[in-house]
Design a protein around this motif. Structure first.
Motif, mmCIF file in Angstrom:
data_model
loop_
_atom_site.group_PDB
_atom_site.id
_atom_site.type_symbol
_atom_site.label_atom_id
_atom_site.label_comp_id
_atom_site.label_asym_id
_atom_site.label_seq_id
_atom_site.Cartn_x
_atom_site.Cartn_y
_atom_site.Cartn_z
ATOM 1 N N VAL A 194 45.798 29.381 54.256
ATOM 2 C CA VAL A 194 45.549 29.017 52.858
ATOM 3 C C VAL A 194 44.272 29.687 52.371
ATOM 4 C CG1 VAL A 194 44.913 27.095 51.341
ATOM 5 C CG2 VAL A 194 46.856 26.866 52.870
ATOM 6 N N GLY A 195 43.234 29.656 53.189
ATOM 7 C CA GLY A 195 41.972 30.305 52.818
ATOM 8 C C GLY A 195 42.148 31.798 52.632
ATOM 9 N N ALA A 196 42.876 32.433 53.518
ATOM 10 C CA ALA A 196 43.115 33.874 53.405
ATOM 11 C C ALA A 196 43.938 34.195 52.157
ATOM 12 C CB ALA A 196 43.829 34.391 54.656
ATOM 13 N N ALA A 197 44.906 33.359 51.837
ATOM 14 C CA ALA A 197 45.729 33.569 50.638
ATOM 15 C C ALA A 197 44.874 33.432 49.376
ATOM 16 C CB ALA A 197 46.892 32.579 50.604
ATOM 17 N N ARG A 198 43.977 32.458 49.357
ATOM 18 C CA ARG A 198 43.096 32.293 48.189
ATOM 19 C C ARG A 198 42.167 33.487 48.033
ATOM 20 N NH1 ARG A 198 42.000 26.021 49.350
ATOM 21 N NH2 ARG A 198 43.733 25.197 48.133
ATOM 22 N N GLU A 199 41.630 33.950 49.150
ATOM 23 C CA GLU A 199 40.750 35.118 49.108
ATOM 24 C C GLU A 199 41.518 36.340 48.618
ATOM 25 O OE1 GLU A 199 38.006 37.758 52.148
ATOM 26 O OE2 GLU A 199 38.663 35.762 52.762
ATOM 27 N N TYR A 200 42.737 36.518 49.084
ATOM 28 C CA TYR A 200 43.570 37.632 48.641
ATOM 29 C C TYR A 200 43.824 37.544 47.134
ATOM 30 C CZ TYR A 200 47.656 40.669 48.198
ATOM 31 O OH TYR A 200 48.524 41.644 47.801
ATOM 32 N N ARG A 201 44.172 36.348 46.667
ATOM 33 C CA ARG A 201 44.411 36.148 45.235
ATOM 34 C C ARG A 201 43.164 36.481 44.419
ATOM 35 N NH1 ARG A 201 45.057 30.200 43.752
ATOM 36 N NH2 ARG A 201 42.834 30.398 44.062
ATOM 37 N N ASN A 202 42.019 36.026 44.876
ATOM 38 C CA ASN A 202 40.778 36.314 44.158
ATOM 39 C C ASN A 202 40.470 37.810 44.150
ATOM 40 O OD1 ASN A 202 40.370 33.615 43.580
ATOM 41 N ND2 ASN A 202 39.075 33.273 45.380
ATOM 42 N N ASN A 203 40.704 38.479 45.256
ATOM 43 C CA ASN A 203 40.472 39.923 45.318
ATOM 44 C C ASN A 203 41.431 40.674 44.398
ATOM 45 O OD1 ASN A 203 38.344 39.694 47.097
ATOM 46 N ND2 ASN A 203 39.628 39.954 48.907
ATOM 47 N N ILE A 204 42.676 40.231 44.341
ATOM 48 C CA ILE A 204 43.651 40.870 43.447
ATOM 49 C C ILE A 204 43.225 40.672 41.990
ATOM 50 C CG2 ILE A 204 46.038 40.713 42.596
ATOM 51 C CD1 ILE A 204 45.731 42.253 45.221
ATOM 52 N N ARG A 205 42.753 39.498 41.643
ATOM 53 C CA ARG A 205 42.284 39.250 40.273
ATOM 54 C C ARG A 205 41.109 40.149 39.923
ATOM 55 N NH1 ARG A 205 42.478 32.628 39.931
ATOM 56 N NH2 ARG A 205 44.734 32.476 39.673
ATOM 57 N N LYS A 206 40.169 40.276 40.859
ATOM 58 C CA LYS A 206 39.013 41.146 40.622
ATOM 59 C C LYS A 206 39.460 42.592 40.437
ATOM 60 C CE LYS A 206 35.774 38.331 43.269
ATOM 61 N NZ LYS A 206 34.983 38.266 44.512
ATOM 62 N N LEU A 207 40.394 43.019 41.272
ATOM 63 C CA LEU A 207 40.905 44.385 41.171
ATOM 64 C C LEU A 207 41.612 44.597 39.843
ATOM 65 C CD1 LEU A 207 41.436 47.122 42.520
ATOM 66 C CD2 LEU A 207 43.494 46.125 43.532
ATOM 67 N N LYS A 208 42.405 43.640 39.445
ATOM 68 C CA LYS A 208 43.125 43.741 38.176
ATOM 69 C C LYS A 208 42.143 43.794 37.014
ATOM 70 C CE LYS A 208 46.976 41.624 35.732
ATOM 71 N NZ LYS A 208 47.942 40.533 35.714
ATOM 72 N N GLU A 209 41.117 42.953 37.060
ATOM 73 C CA GLU A 209 40.102 42.962 35.998
ATOM 74 C C GLU A 209 39.368 44.295 35.960
ATOM 75 O OE1 GLU A 209 37.578 39.640 36.789
ATOM 76 O OE2 GLU A 209 39.156 38.160 36.335
ATOM 77 N N ALA A 210 39.067 44.837 37.136
ATOM 78 C CA ALA A 210 38.355 46.107 37.193
ATOM 79 C C ALA A 210 39.231 47.232 36.650
ATOM 80 C CB ALA A 210 37.942 46.407 38.630
ATOM 81 N N GLN A 211 40.507 47.210 36.934
ATOM 82 C CA GLN A 211 41.421 48.238 36.432
ATOM 83 C C GLN A 211 41.601 48.093 34.925
ATOM 84 O OE1 GLN A 211 44.911 47.607 38.823
ATOM 85 N NE2 GLN A 211 44.302 49.139 40.325
ATOM 86 N N GLY A 212 41.643 46.873 34.460
ATOM 87 C CA GLY A 212 41.824 46.626 33.043
ATOM 88 C C GLY A 212 40.626 47.042 32.206
ATOM 89 N N SER A 213 39.450 47.014 32.761
ATOM 90 C CA SER A 213 38.240 47.364 32.016
ATOM 91 C C SER A 213 37.945 48.851 32.090
ATOM 92 C CB SER A 213 37.039 46.575 32.571
ATOM 93 O OG SER A 213 36.751 47.007 33.892
ATOM 94 N N GLY A 214 38.736 49.578 32.838
ATOM 95 C CA GLY A 214 38.515 50.998 32.965
ATOM 96 C C GLY A 214 37.402 51.329 33.959
ATOM 97 N N TRP A 215 36.866 50.325 34.599
ATOM 98 C CA TRP A 215 35.769 50.530 35.508
ATOM 99 C C TRP A 215 36.228 51.110 36.854
ATOM 100 C CZ3 TRP A 215 34.933 47.957 40.245
ATOM 101 C CH2 TRP A 215 33.687 48.175 40.820
ATOM 102 N N PHE A 216 37.429 50.751 37.272
ATOM 103 C CA PHE A 216 37.861 51.106 38.609
ATOM 104 C C PHE A 216 38.444 52.515 38.682
ATOM 105 C CE2 PHE A 216 40.658 50.715 42.389
ATOM 106 C CZ PHE A 216 39.684 50.386 43.321
ATOM 107 N N TRP A 217 39.380 52.869 37.781
ATOM 108 C CA TRP A 217 39.998 54.197 37.795
ATOM 109 C C TRP A 217 39.906 54.818 36.465
ATOM 110 C CZ3 TRP A 217 43.229 51.454 41.576
ATOM 111 C CH2 TRP A 217 43.225 52.067 42.808
#
Length: 70
Positions: free
Chosen positions: A47-70
């Motif tokens: 459960v902890g690993a799944a939550r961490e994965y979800r949080n990392n995916i959200r951060k990645l999505k936010e970074a991609q959406g802001s143009g910061w990542f790619w």
């Protein structure tokens, strides 16, 4: 008298069988409890690993959406 002693020995033997069976059952229940505790710990880790994965995916999505990542 011999019949009484024989019956007494039979009762002792039956009690011995019940006692050993109960001891084996208790050991099996203890082992089952340990395995269930291990499974619960593993589930909590998952459960902890799944939550961490979800949080990392959200951060990645936010970074991609802001143009910061790619």
């Amino acid at each position: 008298m011999k019949a009484c002693m024989s019956a007494h020995k039979d009762v002792e033997y039956v009690l011995y069988l019940y006692r050993t069976a109960m001891e084996r059952n208790k050991e099996a229940l203890d082992e089952r409890g340990e395995k269930l505790n291990e499974l619960q710990d593993q589930s909590e880790e998952l459960v902890g690993a799944a939550r961490e994965y979800r949080n990392n995916i959200r951060k990645l999505k936010e970074a991609q959406g802001s143009g910061w990542f790619w």
